[in-house]
Design a protein around this motif. Structure first.
Motif, PDB file in Angstrom:
ATOM      1  N   UNK A   1       3.326 -16.747   5.534  1.00 17.22           N
ATOM      2  CA  UNK A   1       4.275 -15.643   5.349  1.00 17.22           C
ATOM      3  C   UNK A   1       4.867 -15.735   3.954  1.00 17.22           C
ATOM      4  N   UNK A   2       4.973 -14.602   3.277  1.00 10.82           N
ATOM      5  CA  UNK A   2       5.642 -14.614   1.968  1.00 10.82           C
ATOM      6  C   UNK A   2       6.258 -13.244   1.725  1.00 10.82           C
ATOM      7  N   UNK A   3       7.177 -13.214   0.794  1.00 17.20           N
ATOM      8  CA  UNK A   3       7.819 -11.942   0.492  1.00 17.20           C
ATOM      9  C   UNK A   3       6.998 -11.164  -0.538  1.00 17.20           C
ATOM     10  N   UNK A   4       7.517 -10.031  -0.951  1.00 17.66           N
ATOM     11  CA  UNK A   4       6.805  -9.174  -1.912  1.00 17.66           C
ATOM     12  C   UNK A   4       6.857  -9.776  -3.316  1.00 17.66           C
ATOM     13  N   UNK A   5       6.293  -9.094  -4.269  1.00 15.12           N
ATOM     14  CA  UNK A   5       6.401  -9.463  -5.685  1.00 15.12           C
ATOM     15  C   UNK A   5       5.966 -10.890  -5.955  1.00 15.12           C
ATOM     16  N   UNK A   6       6.877 -11.724  -6.495  1.00 15.39           N
ATOM     17  CA  UNK A   6       6.483 -13.096  -6.858  1.00 15.39           C
ATOM     18  C   UNK A   6       6.053 -13.921  -5.654  1.00 15.39           C
TER      19      UNK A   6
ATOM     20  N   UNK B   1       8.857   4.335   0.809  1.00 12.18           N
ATOM     21  CA  UNK B   1       9.339   5.386  -0.088  1.00 12.18           C
ATOM     22  C   UNK B   1       9.477   4.872  -1.518  1.00 12.18           C
ATOM     23  N   UNK B   2       9.465   3.538  -1.691  1.00 12.73           N
ATOM     24  CA  UNK B   2       9.611   2.965  -3.032  1.00 12.73           C
ATOM     25  C   UNK B   2       8.268   2.570  -3.657  1.00 12.73           C
ATOM     26  N   UNK B   3       7.180   2.671  -2.899  1.00 10.44           N
ATOM     27  CA  UNK B   3       5.870   2.268  -3.433  1.00 10.44           C
ATOM     28  C   UNK B   3       5.557   3.038  -4.715  1.00 10.44           C
ATOM     29  N   UNK B   4       5.172   2.309  -5.730  1.00 10.85           N
ATOM     30  CA  UNK B   4       4.806   2.952  -6.988  1.00 10.85           C
ATOM     31  C   UNK B   4       5.974   3.299  -7.890  1.00 10.85           C
ATOM     32  N   UNK B   5       7.172   2.836  -7.542  1.00  9.20           N
ATOM     33  CA  UNK B   5       8.346   3.168  -8.371  1.00  9.20           C
ATOM     34  C   UNK B   5       8.808   2.001  -9.219  1.00  9.20           C
ATOM     35  N   UNK B   6       8.058   0.909  -9.253  1.00  8.43           N
ATOM     36  CA  UNK B   6       8.488  -0.322  -9.922  1.00  8.43           C
ATOM     37  C   UNK B   6       9.805  -0.812  -9.335  1.00  8.43           C
ATOM     38  N   UNK B   7       9.898  -0.759  -8.033  1.00  4.31           N
ATOM     39  CA  UNK B   7      11.103  -1.215  -7.349  1.00  4.31           C
ATOM     40  C   UNK B   7      11.243  -2.728  -7.493  1.00  4.31           C
ATOM     41  N   UNK B   8      12.435  -3.233  -7.173  1.00  4.52           N
ATOM     42  CA  UNK B   8      12.689  -4.671  -7.277  1.00  4.52           C
ATOM     43  C   UNK B   8      11.678  -5.445  -6.420  1.00  4.52           C
TER      44      UNK B   8
END
Lengths: 575, 167
Positions: free
Chosen positions: A86-91, A120-127
């Motif tokens: 299991x891991x979170x998004x991004x890093x 809804x945030x996909x592709x928005x360079x969200x955090x």
């Protein structure tokens, strides 16, 4: 529908639940009781659900996501089950990539779950947003992004099925945060078949017959076997085959432990730092029988001069491995347990006495020129080989060996005596430094009844040294041996041999490893004198919990034999 | 020896599969000459048509790597002589520059092309054929000023009967 599949009937009646809860229920339906991971924003709903299921699903908190995935690899390799991460998004997700690539090239079944920002945030360079699906694509067997909770049970049942079936590999499921929160009617149905996916090719008995004919006509047959024998649970059949026809058998790095090291037909390890006899005689055999191996360049050396005189039979489950590197005269596609069962009755009993004698002669040469000095030196610094020899003596070959990458890996792989299968865990194809310590943790948790010994270099140890924290917290009794030569030894060896002794950035000034271990509540000892070695190994093995033994070994020691890059395997150098 | 091969890949219609397919080619440093994706004759099964210049040894390995993908049912390769293939090209040209004499009639007749649209200041011509044929028309029109030109990826069907049954 994104993948046409056959599913079993639901295990339970439908029930209203959240996506995050469904992830845990799916794990339980797949008999997952141990997972590795690291929480973060986008995966928090799943961690919240985990809190509710902690009696059924144990979660091991590593100190880095790379540690989590290597631990899952160690677990998968020692148990034969799917490792779950299991891991979170991004890093969190990108930190898994090295382990995913490692599992892909070494055919290790993994299911990695990553959190993703809200749909809804996909592709928005969200955090903490990264397109982990695209990044992981070339290194996964399959991956899929879930944006609606209702997709989760099917995505997960496919994920487990794909990871473990056929040639195993890593699968990644990326779940948006809103899908984790979303409520839906959950019902889990195990996946049994996918329309577009043929995990095990149908065995062609004509090919088996042709293989048997070649083996029966061979004067100088040589079997080269890989991890496929272990992944296919075909150790018994493999042994029956070679014993019936008295076929000498040489292992790849990942094939180690599929056949007991002291088996009279085990003629050693192939490859760059493998044994002398099988490398030299690869270029003299008349029939080369490859079983569950993929002719890696570290095994073949110069392909244009690899076993050119031989007819090649290739047993593999993956059609894309046939003729990829070495042209096969007979290719037998299928699950090797089934293929070997079909082959054994067709193979004649043979003695191959003179041919086997040739291996003995060359083994004697290696014994005299390399092995004696490696295992029983009488002067100078402690050698890596004598440490492994000491471990062999004191564990009687019953330990699980976990290694990192470099000189210590080659020495440990050359000299460790294996008695049972699934006892060798190493990063083969990718050569991932930092693999060993977390993989050893995962192996120990997967096989708590077995002695698990992590043999690591001083370089690789410091790549994932923080996992001492996870070992401390889980109280996993991993035995850690650091073979410290204060160098990145394998690179140093190449610099000495091929780069004019220009030791560019390979010398390491190291910390007090024992003090660091003690900081994590792990007992340790450091030795540099030969006479202290037996007692130190004994103390390590007797110690109830985890223990770190640092052994200062010769700084300038090299690993031989060696097939230099670009050379033919028969040009293997003994010094 | 390198030559053009047409890869036909039959697959599920799933997000990201195109990415998976192209990365198999790019990883081997192969450039895609043209690519097309559409539904196939079987309901729910999609067909990618990719043209790539490479050796036969390489293309044999490519189809196995492509078939290895979970969502790919079948991948095959063909040389140009084993397939019937077409590309479509659209040309936008200034009406004034080309409307003198019987030039338009000649180029439509000679090229088996057709006019899709005529506006006061430009017209759109369409031609289907092999790349050399659409290229020939482009070369012919160039002196008159081509405002826009676009050529599609190749679509192809195989010549042997029933070769792709059972997909």
């Amino acid at each position: 529908m994104y993948l046409e599949a056959t599913l079993t009937p639901p295990v339970k009646e439908t029930m209203r639940t959240s996506g995050a809860d469904a992830v845990l229920r799916s794990f339980i339906a797949e008999d997952v009781d141990l997972i590795f991971g690291y929480p973060g924003g986008a995966i928090m709903p799943v961690y919240d659900a985990l809190y509710h299921y902690q009696e059924q699903v144990r979660h091991v908190l590593t100190r880095h996501e790379q540690g989590a995935i290597h631990a899952a690899q160690g677990y998968a390799r020692v148990t034969g089950k799917v490792g779950v991460v299991l891991a979170t998004s991004g890093p969190g997700a990108t930190n898994l990539i090295t382990g995913i690539a490692d599992a892909m090239i070494d055919s290790t079944p993994l299911v990695c779950i990553t959190g993703q920002v809200g749909s809804h945030l996909l592709g928005t360079d969200a955090f903490q947003e990264i397109d982990i699906i695209s990044i992981s694509m070339p290194a996964t067997k399959w991956n899929y992004q879930v944006t609606k909770a209702e997709q989760l049970p099917e995505a997960l049942s496919r994920a487990f099925y794909i990871a473990r079936s056929g040639r195993p590999g890593p699968v990644l499921i990326d779940i948006t945060k809103d899908a984790q929160f979303e409520m839906f009617d959950f019902a889990y149905r195990k996946c049994k078949q996918i329309r577009s996916y043929t995990p095990v090719p149908t065995l062609n008995l004509n090919r088996v017959g042709e293989a048997a004919d070649l083996i029966n006509s061979a004067k100088k047959p040589l079997v080269v076997f890989g991890q496929g024998v272990i992944l296919g649970n075909a150790e018994k059949e493999f042994r029956q085959l070679i014993e019936k026809a008295n076929l000498p058998a040489a292992t790849t790095l990942l094939g180690l432990s599929a056949l007991p090291s002291d088996h009279p037909l085990h003629v050693g390890m192939l490859g760059m730092h493998g044994n002398y006899a099988p490398n030299v005689l690869t270029n003299e055999c008349d029939v080369l029988i490859a079983i569950g191996m993929r002719f890696d360049d570290r095994v073949t050396g110069d392909l244009s001069r690899f076993a050119k005189q031989a007819k090649v039979i290739h047993f593999d489950i993956d059609p894309s491995e046939i003729n990829k590197n070495v042209q096969a005269d007979v290719a037998v596609l299928g699950d090797c347990k089934e293929s070997l069962r079909a082959l054994i009755p067709l193979v004649y009993e043979r003695s191959h006495q003179n041919w086997l004698q040739e291996f003995e002669v060359l083994k004697g040469v290696e014994q005299c020129k390399v092995i004696e000095q490696d295992l029983k030196p009488t002067s100078g610094s402690i050698s890596m080989g004598e440490v492994i020899h000491q471990v062999n003596l004191q564990t009687d070959g019953n330990a699980v060996l976990v290694t990192d990458v470099g000189q210590h890996q080659m020495v440990a792989s050359r000299y460790t005596q294996f008695k049972q299968s699934k006892s060798n865990i190493t990063s083969g194809g990718l050569g991932t430094m930092g693999f060993c310590l977390p993989a050893a943790l995962g192996a120990k948790l997967g096989a708590p009844e077995r002695e698990v010994i992590a043999v690591i270099g001083d370089g690789g140890f410091q790549m994932t040294i923080q996992e001492l924290g996870a070992i401390f917290q889980t109280k996993a009794a991993v035995k850690i041996i650091i073979l410290n030569n204060s160098f990145l030894g394998m690179v140093r060896q190449w610099q000495q041999l091929f780069f004019d002794k220009r030791y560019s950035s390979t010398e390491m000034e190291n910390p007090d490893f024992v003090a660091i271990a003690k900081g994590y509540g792990i007992e340790g000892e450091s030795i540099s004198e030969r006479e202290d070695l037996p007692a130190a190994v004994s103390e390590m093995l007797q110690h109830k919990g985890s223990f770190l033994l640092e052994v200062h070994v010769g700084k300038g020691d090299n690993v031989f034999p060696m097939v230099p890059t670009g050379a033919s395997v028969s040009e293997i150098r003994l010094e | 020896m390198e030559q053009a091969y047409t890869l036909s890949i039959f697959s599920e219609n799933s997000v990201g599969l195109l990415n998976r397919i192209t990365s198999i080619l790019t990883r081997r440093h192969l450039n895609i000459d043209s690519i097309n994706s559409s539904e196939s004759e079987s309901s729910g099964i999609y067909r990618f048509t990719i043209v790539v210049k490479t050796t036969e040894a390489q293309v044999k390995k490519l189809v196995l790597q492509l078939e290895k993908q979970v969502e790919v049912m079948k991948a095959v390769y063909h040389t140009d002589s084993d397939t019937v293939f077409q590309e479509i090209a659209l040309y936008k040209i200034s009406t004034r520059s080309i409307s003198e004499g019987n030039l338009v009639e000649k180029l439509i007749r000679d090229n088996n092309a057709r006019i899709l649209s005529v506006e006061s200041d430009f017209m759109i011509i369409e031609k289907t054929g092999h790349k050399e044929e659409t290229q020939e028309l482009l070369d012919f029109l160039s002196p008159y000023g081509v405002l826009e030109f676009v050529r599609s990826g190749r679509v192809s069907v195989t010549k042997p009967m029933g070769e792709l049954e059972g997909i």
